[in-house]
Design a protein around this motif. Structure first.
Motif, PDB file in Angstrom:
ATOM      1  N   GLY A   4       4.283  59.688  -0.899  1.00  0.00           N
ATOM      2  CA  GLY A   4       5.019  59.097   0.757  1.00  0.00           C
ATOM      3  C   GLY A   4       4.169  59.834   1.269  1.00  0.00           C
ATOM      4  N   THR A   5       3.620  60.504   1.630  1.00  0.00           N
ATOM      5  CA  THR A   5       2.920  61.486   2.528  1.00  0.00           C
ATOM      6  C   THR A   5       1.455  60.495   2.992  1.00  0.00           C
ATOM      7  OG1 THR A   5       1.835  62.802   1.321  1.00  0.00           O
ATOM      8  CG2 THR A   5       3.108  63.481   2.257  1.00  0.00           C
ATOM      9  N   THR A   6       1.128  60.454   4.280  1.00  0.00           N
ATOM     10  CA  THR A   6      -0.172  59.161   3.999  1.00  0.00           C
ATOM     11  C   THR A   6      -1.713  60.033   4.699  1.00  0.00           C
ATOM     12  OG1 THR A   6       0.797  59.162   6.309  1.00  0.00           O
ATOM     13  CG2 THR A   6       0.991  57.266   5.082  1.00  0.00           C
ATOM     14  N   ALA A   7      -2.893  59.751   4.305  1.00  0.00           N
ATOM     15  CA  ALA A   7      -4.278  60.434   4.211  1.00  0.00           C
ATOM     16  C   ALA A   7      -4.576  59.162   5.275  1.00  0.00           C
ATOM     17  CB  ALA A   7      -5.126  60.285   3.057  1.00  0.00           C
ATOM     18  N   ARG A   8      -5.438  60.147   6.097  1.00  0.00           N
ATOM     19  CA  ARG A   8      -6.025  59.130   7.190  1.00  0.00           C
ATOM     20  C   ARG A   8      -7.460  59.221   7.081  1.00  0.00           C
ATOM     21  NH1 ARG A   8      -3.911  58.736  13.131  1.00  0.00           N
ATOM     22  NH2 ARG A   8      -5.750  59.271  14.334  1.00  0.00           N
ATOM     23  N   LYS A   9      -8.482  58.474   7.392  1.00  0.00           N
ATOM     24  CA  LYS A   9      -9.838  58.518   7.541  1.00  0.00           C
ATOM     25  C   LYS A   9     -10.309  57.200   8.542  1.00  0.00           C
ATOM     26  CE  LYS A   9     -13.484  57.773   4.411  1.00  0.00           C
ATOM     27  NZ  LYS A   9     -13.949  57.327   3.217  1.00  0.00           N
ATOM     28  N   THR A  10     -10.862  58.014   9.806  1.00  0.00           N
ATOM     29  CA  THR A  10     -11.920  57.383  10.834  1.00  0.00           C
ATOM     30  C   THR A  10     -12.565  57.027  10.183  1.00  0.00           C
ATOM     31  OG1 THR A  10     -10.347  58.977  12.018  1.00  0.00           O
ATOM     32  CG2 THR A  10     -12.519  57.562  12.500  1.00  0.00           C
ATOM     33  N   LEU A  11     -13.103  55.309  10.429  1.00  0.00           N
ATOM     34  CA  LEU A  11     -14.468  54.368   9.445  1.00  0.00           C
ATOM     35  C   LEU A  11     -15.473  54.415  10.784  1.00  0.00           C
ATOM     36  CD1 LEU A  11     -12.508  52.265   7.130  1.00  0.00           C
ATOM     37  CD2 LEU A  11     -12.666  54.971   6.942  1.00  0.00           C
ATOM     38  N   MET A  12     -14.746  54.249  12.015  1.00  0.00           N
ATOM     39  CA  MET A  12     -16.167  53.988  12.762  1.00  0.00           C
ATOM     40  C   MET A  12     -15.727  53.086  13.849  1.00  0.00           C
ATOM     41  SD  MET A  12     -17.769  49.502  12.158  1.00  0.00           S
ATOM     42  CE  MET A  12     -17.365  49.223  10.591  1.00  0.00           C
ATOM     43  N   PRO A  13     -16.453  53.738  15.486  1.00  0.00           N
ATOM     44  CA  PRO A  13     -15.657  52.889  16.322  1.00  0.00           C
ATOM     45  C   PRO A  13     -16.125  51.066  16.179  1.00  0.00           C
ATOM     46  CG  PRO A  13     -18.051  54.015  16.101  1.00  0.00           C
ATOM     47  CD  PRO A  13     -17.269  53.680  14.972  1.00  0.00           C
ATOM     48  N   VAL A  14     -14.749  50.802  17.382  1.00  0.00           N
ATOM     49  CA  VAL A  14     -14.281  49.460  16.944  1.00  0.00           C
ATOM     50  C   VAL A  14     -14.514  49.045  18.379  1.00  0.00           C
ATOM     51  CG1 VAL A  14     -14.113  48.312  14.932  1.00  0.00           C
ATOM     52  CG2 VAL A  14     -12.785  49.545  15.342  1.00  0.00           C
ATOM     53  N   ARG A  15     -14.562  47.563  18.645  1.00  0.00           N
ATOM     54  CA  ARG A  15     -13.912  46.969  19.427  1.00  0.00           C
ATOM     55  C   ARG A  15     -12.658  45.659  19.783  1.00  0.00           C
ATOM     56  NH1 ARG A  15     -15.448  46.866  25.703  1.00  0.00           N
ATOM     57  NH2 ARG A  15     -15.977  48.988  25.141  1.00  0.00           N
ATOM     58  N   GLY A  65     -11.133  50.469  25.953  1.00  0.00           N
ATOM     59  CA  GLY A  65     -11.238  51.945  26.061  1.00  0.00           C
ATOM     60  C   GLY A  65     -12.324  52.175  24.324  1.00  0.00           C
ATOM     61  N   THR A  66     -12.433  53.801  23.544  1.00  0.00           N
ATOM     62  CA  THR A  66     -12.949  53.598  22.027  1.00  0.00           C
ATOM     63  C   THR A  66     -11.904  53.433  21.630  1.00  0.00           C
ATOM     64  OG1 THR A  66     -14.145  55.219  23.113  1.00  0.00           O
ATOM     65  CG2 THR A  66     -14.001  55.527  20.722  1.00  0.00           C
ATOM     66  N   GLN A  67     -12.076  52.532  20.884  1.00  0.00           N
ATOM     67  CA  GLN A  67     -11.141  52.572  19.432  1.00  0.00           C
ATOM     68  C   GLN A  67     -11.648  52.820  18.766  1.00  0.00           C
ATOM     69  OE1 GLN A  67     -10.378  48.105  19.452  1.00  0.00           O
ATOM     70  NE2 GLN A  67      -9.331  48.539  21.532  1.00  0.00           N
ATOM     71  N   GLU A  68     -10.862  53.155  17.378  1.00  0.00           N
ATOM     72  CA  GLU A  68     -11.205  53.648  16.236  1.00  0.00           C
ATOM     73  C   GLU A  68     -10.451  52.833  14.704  1.00  0.00           C
ATOM     74  OE1 GLU A  68     -13.966  55.960  15.417  1.00  0.00           O
ATOM     75  OE2 GLU A  68     -13.710  57.272  17.398  1.00  0.00           O
ATOM     76  N   LEU A  69     -11.326  52.107  14.438  1.00  0.00           N
ATOM     77  CA  LEU A  69     -11.077  52.006  12.567  1.00  0.00           C
ATOM     78  C   LEU A  69     -10.657  52.619  11.324  1.00  0.00           C
ATOM     79  CD1 LEU A  69     -10.498  48.799  11.353  1.00  0.00           C
ATOM     80  CD2 LEU A  69     -12.833  48.914  10.468  1.00  0.00           C
ATOM     81  N   LEU A  70      -9.122  52.439  11.569  1.00  0.00           N
ATOM     82  CA  LEU A  70      -8.464  53.618  11.195  1.00  0.00           C
ATOM     83  C   LEU A  70      -8.337  53.591   9.551  1.00  0.00           C
ATOM     84  CD1 LEU A  70      -5.384  56.013  12.659  1.00  0.00           C
ATOM     85  CD2 LEU A  70      -7.855  56.746  12.078  1.00  0.00           C
ATOM     86  N   LEU A  71      -8.297  54.047   8.378  1.00  0.00           N
ATOM     87  CA  LEU A  71      -7.431  53.514   7.167  1.00  0.00           C
ATOM     88  C   LEU A  71      -6.527  55.209   6.867  1.00  0.00           C
ATOM     89  CD1 LEU A  71      -8.134  51.995   4.456  1.00  0.00           C
ATOM     90  CD2 LEU A  71      -9.987  53.618   3.676  1.00  0.00           C
ATOM     91  N   LEU A  72      -5.655  53.988   6.548  1.00  0.00           N
ATOM     92  CA  LEU A  72      -4.410  54.922   5.739  1.00  0.00           C
ATOM     93  C   LEU A  72      -3.633  54.311   4.323  1.00  0.00           C
ATOM     94  CD1 LEU A  72      -1.820  55.058   9.163  1.00  0.00           C
ATOM     95  CD2 LEU A  72      -3.155  56.214   8.891  1.00  0.00           C
ATOM     96  N   THR A  73      -3.917  55.765   3.636  1.00  0.00           N
ATOM     97  CA  THR A  73      -3.674  55.792   2.613  1.00  0.00           C
ATOM     98  C   THR A  73      -1.974  56.384   2.532  1.00  0.00           C
ATOM     99  OG1 THR A  73      -6.277  55.367   1.617  1.00  0.00           O
ATOM    100  CG2 THR A  73      -4.476  55.651   0.024  1.00  0.00           C
ATOM    101  N   LYS A  74      -1.013  55.815   1.413  1.00  0.00           N
ATOM    102  CA  LYS A  74       0.012  56.083   1.245  1.00  0.00           C
ATOM    103  C   LYS A  74      -0.281  57.027  -0.059  1.00  0.00           C
ATOM    104  CE  LYS A  74       3.829  54.572   3.022  1.00  0.00           C
ATOM    105  NZ  LYS A  74       5.342  53.978   2.371  1.00  0.00           N
ATOM    106  N   GLN A  75      -0.186  57.918  -0.578  1.00  0.00           N
ATOM    107  CA  GLN A  75       0.123  58.413  -1.531  1.00  0.00           C
ATOM    108  C   GLN A  75       1.600  58.272  -2.538  1.00  0.00           C
ATOM    109  OE1 GLN A  75      -2.896  60.293  -1.798  1.00  0.00           O
ATOM    110  NE2 GLN A  75      -2.936  60.189   0.333  1.00  0.00           N
ATOM    111  N   GLU A  76       1.524  58.601  -3.606  1.00  0.00           N
ATOM    112  CA  GLU A  76       2.445  58.699  -4.332  1.00  0.00           C
ATOM    113  C   GLU A  76       3.627  59.211  -3.954  1.00  0.00           C
ATOM    114  OE1 GLU A  76       2.748  55.995  -7.039  1.00  0.00           O
ATOM    115  OE2 GLU A  76       0.062  56.038  -6.631  1.00  0.00           O
TER     116      GLU A  76
END
Ligand code: SAH
Length: 239
Positions: A220-231, A207-218
């Motif tokens: 302890g919370t995480t920021a989330r960004k979708t980069l591009m569709p992938v397989r 199905g549709t997969q997305e490349l995700l980037l998670l960044t852990k902040q100082e």
């Protein structure tokens, strides 16, 4: 300068260069040319700019990670089967994911999904230490032998399910997941150091997969960004 002195000088320069590049031996073969072209036309052309990443992609002998294919195919703009129903990613994807986690020379990095060992070798050209986990025993064994033979002494390969990460070596400055889970496994996020980056393809098989980037902040919370569709191949679980 007499010719023999010049020759000696050239030889010692070559030796020094060889030492400086670290793991991989200097590669003067026609494949070095193929790699430079691969980086220019497939990777720089699509916007990857990190010099360390580009240098690593120019250095790692990709054809040695896919010995069952004609070497020319190793530098083609495509993923390739590596046996056991698994694939080595397209060179651009490897470069893009590596750049996404902003690897630094002093970093400790975890990869989940060793496969051929190629992504691990690319990381190992840039960072201090790479820990990589592969669930298929045959692939783990082959990758370990290959990385040893090529001199990547800063990569440790473990056979097992990477869902739970590798607590003994955590926290990691960066985590690269190269098989697609439906959700990012929570233990991996826990094992990210403050400021750490995790990249993973996320979504259902086929199905549709997305490349995700998670960044852990100082904090302890995480920021989330979708980069591009992938397989990617699916993330397996051990029952
Ligand atoms: N990074 C590899 C390509 C990976 S293909 C390379 O550079 O060649 C994805 C790999 O993830 C496959 O080898 C697959 O067996 C492995 N894999 C899938 N689920 C896994 C899991 N839970 N833990 C560890 N490895 C897994």
């Amino acid at each position: 300068m007499v010719p023999s002195t010049r020759l000696l000088l050239a030889l010692s320069c070559a030796l020094l260069l060889g030492l400086r590049t670290g793991a991989a031996q200097p590669d003067t073969s026609r494949f070095a040319q193929a790699r430079h072209q691969m980086v220019r036309t497939q990777i720089e052309a699509r916007g990857v700019t990190d010099e360390g990443v580009l240098r690593a992609l120019r250095t790692v002998p990709r054809h040695k990670f896919v010995p069952e294919h004609p070497p020319e195919l190793a530098y083609a703009d495509r993923p390739l089967p590596i046996g056991q129903g698994q694939t080595i990613s397209q060179p651009f994807i490897v470069a893009y994911m590596t750049q996404a986690v902003q690897p630094d020379s002093t970093d400790r990095v975890l990869e989940v999904g060793t496969g051929s060992g190629y992504q691990a070798a690319v990381l190992a050209e840039i960072v201090d230490s790479v820990y990589t986990i592969e669930i298929v025993p045959e692939l783990a064994r082959t990758a370990r032998q290959r990385l040893d033979r090529l001199g990547y002494g800063n990569v440790v390969v473990k056979q097992g399910d990477g869902y739970n990460g590798w607590p003994a070596h955590a926290p990691f400055d960066a985590i690269v997941v190269t098989a697609a889970p439906e959700q990012v496994p929570p233990p991996l996020v826990e094992q990210l150091a403050p400021g750490g980056r995790l990249v993973a393809p996320v979504g259902p098989e086929g199905g549709t997969q997305e490349l995700l980037l998670l960044t852990k902040q100082e904090d302890g919370t995480t920021a989330r960004k979708t980069l591009m569709p992938v397989r990617f191949v699916p993330f397996q679980r051990k029952n």
